[in-house]
Design an enzyme around this catalytic site. Sequence first.
Site, short mmCIF file in Angstrom:
data_model
loop_
_atom_site.label_atom_id
_atom_site.label_comp_id
_atom_site.label_asym_id
_atom_site.label_seq_id
_atom_site.Cartn_x
_atom_site.Cartn_y
_atom_site.Cartn_z
N TYR A 1 3.44 -1.12 -5.05
CA TYR A 1 4.03 0.22 -4.67
C TYR A 1 5.31 0.18 -4.50
CZ TYR A 1 -0.37 2.24 -3.12
OH TYR A 1 -1.89 2.64 -2.74
N ASP B 1 -1.88 9.93 -1.06
CA ASP B 1 -1.79 10.92 -0.34
C ASP B 1 -0.97 12.18 -1.01
OD1 ASP B 1 -2.74 9.89 1.88
OD2 ASP B 1 -0.64 9.29 2.61
#
Length: 290
Positions: A109, A56
């Site tokens: 992540y 994103d």
Amino acid sequence: MKRTALKIAYIGTHFHGFQRQPDVRTVEEELIYHLRKLEYIDDLKASRFRIAGRTDAGVHSLGNVISFQSEKEVRVNQINNSLPDDIQIIAWAPVRFGFKPRFAKRRWYRYILFEEDLDIDLLRKTAEVFKGTHDFTNFTKRKQKTTVRTIEDIRITKPIIDEEDKNKKSDFAHLNKSYSPIFVDIYGESFLWNMVRKMMRIFLDVNYGKLTLDDVERLLNPEEGEPRAYIKVVDAENLILMDIEYEGIRFRYDDYACERFRRYLIDNLFELQKTYSITESMLNCLDDLI
């Protein structure tokens, strides 16, 4: 004709995400432009250009992956010389022609929490609930064929801060804030859109007593036909795609490329430190001026 995979590092601050979009700057658009400019690729379909993940807007990376095939021998630093400083290739690997980067063995992540009064033991208990295979319907914005995902591991750590840093914080005691970061490292084969950022919202809600661990269990095991829960995403700027691993593929990190990106990060940090010092000076002098 050879097929190559490249590992991409970037600072997401000045990008509208990874995926190409009209009239805005994206990581994918920059990569395609410079690969075409250097004649590594021409037609995207013919070169079978593929990407591993669409981060994103604001999300950073040390390990996103693209692949393509080209007649030219790939020269990492030639491409980096053409790319802007906030995108750099740091590793490469030869891959088979059928290689598709989105089919990874593991993704890693890291989300960095800066909130006040975080109970690391409670965060770790919340992590235990998320580990394993669950239905993450409530943790994505899009309808997908399957929302079942497996979280292999979640590690929560608090980096050690030296005494000098602690002393700096004393200048801001009157603000009643503590900016000691906590790292949440999440490992899994694949993730849904916004999944990690929605998970982090739940971690915070449990920490502050808005949800119980039983509530988290229910969110991960929704009843059939139950309306999807609304979970607000946390900030994208605190999220880093650290690495992506593949079965049987070993990336070769380029020393010069890594050092180049390291220098960019150091320069970036210096600019942030200048901003910090200016803001600190204004805070410290405000009372005297009044």
